[in-house]
Scaffold this active site. Sequence first.
Site, mmCIF file in Angstrom:
data_model
loop_
_atom_site.group_PDB
_atom_site.id
_atom_site.type_symbol
_atom_site.label_atom_id
_atom_site.label_comp_id
_atom_site.label_asym_id
_atom_site.label_seq_id
_atom_site.Cartn_x
_atom_site.Cartn_y
_atom_site.Cartn_z
ATOM 1 N N CYS A 98 0.882 -1.170 0.000
ATOM 2 C CA CYS A 98 0.000 0.000 0.000
ATOM 3 C C CYS A 98 0.913 1.211 0.000
ATOM 4 O O CYS A 98 1.521 1.527 1.022
ATOM 5 C CB CYS A 98 -0.913 -0.004 1.226
ATOM 6 S SG CYS A 98 -1.861 1.515 1.400
ATOM 7 N N CYS A 101 -0.674 4.345 2.264
ATOM 8 C CA CYS A 101 -0.734 4.248 3.734
ATOM 9 C C CYS A 101 -0.240 2.878 4.142
ATOM 10 O O CYS A 101 0.958 2.597 4.019
ATOM 11 C CB CYS A 101 -2.126 4.586 4.278
ATOM 12 S SG CYS A 101 -3.521 3.879 3.387
ATOM 13 N N SER A 102 -1.123 1.992 4.576
ATOM 14 C CA SER A 102 -0.651 0.664 4.992
ATOM 15 C C SER A 102 -1.821 -0.313 5.015
ATOM 16 O O SER A 102 -1.911 -1.141 5.912
ATOM 17 C CB SER A 102 -0.003 0.742 6.369
ATOM 18 O OG SER A 102 -0.892 1.362 7.269
ATOM 19 N N CYS A 103 -2.728 -0.210 4.022
ATOM 20 C CA CYS A 103 -3.874 -1.124 3.936
ATOM 21 C C CYS A 103 -3.374 -2.563 3.963
ATOM 22 O O CYS A 103 -2.467 -2.922 3.205
ATOM 23 C CB CYS A 103 -4.639 -0.887 2.636
ATOM 24 S SG CYS A 103 -5.324 0.759 2.529
#
Lengths: 192, 116, 93
Positions: A98, A101-103
Amino acid sequence: MTLIETDGEDLLAAIRKLLVAKNLVTEAEIAERQQATDNASPGQGAKMVARAWTDPAYKALMLEDGTKAAEAMNIPMRGMPPLGVLENSDEVHNLIVCTLCSCYPRAVLGYPPFWYKSAAYRSRAVRDPRGLLGEFRTTLPDTVKIHVVDSTADYRWMVLPKRPAGTEGWSVEQLAAIVREGDMVGVTVPSV
Amino acid sequence: MAIYRRPRPRYSPAMDNDDKRSHHDMGGVSKFMCEAVDIEPHALTAFDRDVDALRGVLGAKQIMTVDELRRGIEAIPEAEYHRLTYYRRWIRSITDNLLRKGLITEAELRAALDAK
Amino acid sequence: MTYAPGDPVVVKNDWPETRGPVHIRTPHYLRGHKGQILRYLGDHPNPEDLAFARPAAKHPLYHVTFPMNELWPEGRANDELVVELYEHWLERP
């Protein structure tokens, strides 16, 4: 310094106190939520993978609708983003990142690991996937096509890794035990 | 005679849309391309897990969406964004969102911080 | 849903982040690049509005593929990016 630049620990304590005082959130809800997140771990994703390796109908369901496949293994998916599962094969290797962000497929893998959230991983995965995989000691043949999946929106993506040779006749428990977190993100591949 | 071509640097910031992208939008950005990935495990702290759970509760109760969390994180100035740990970005965004929504006021927050 | 699997598309070469506070889910490195629709992923509320607690209309979401060498000078033609993009960011080439 503005109020919002206060150290995080102090902000958390203050916010928590205010939200509880205003009856917006209770401490019990926070504890319950934490328990639910702690219960989600790569072990759950590994069980799905092991079943898919041994049960063709389950594998078909998993690739068609990851959320239903997770629910079929009693993994709570209510309120979670839809889960998509992408299959690795002799021809294609999927790698999830991602960049914005950090999905992460938390429902089936738990908290995202530190490296997944790092600037280096987020930058490099989409541009130098083979170099990045090298740092995880993963080398793919040149003939394998890499699909880098940038998880930007509503889905969360998980990789169904290739079942390694030498596992013929293994039980689902034995198979689940060799599937690691990174295998289901695509940075590593299961081995025996 | 072979034509001499200057080797092109593999990663050049000139190739980035650096003047236009937001700092959180990191895919393929040259300045990170030579940075090694820290693949060591880092255990979460009690603070990390508490912030994570608080965000989850706020989402489940429809007080704040994950999109609002992200907006608040992206609004953190670049140097701060890189300096703060992951969950320190989160609590800052949560605070920002609750203030914006008027669910808490600056005066209340200041008082709660002072009372510590 | 406007596009079908296999349709060629171009990602809008638009930079809303230069015009004020926004939240967008279309990575910068895809803007202006050519890709191909892989699959339709359903309609979802627009995160650009959700992020500001505004009413959010649903938009079709697609998986779109891009050959690596379309995106990066050193990219390998055989490898590709697969990215979720909302329809309002896509155009016909």
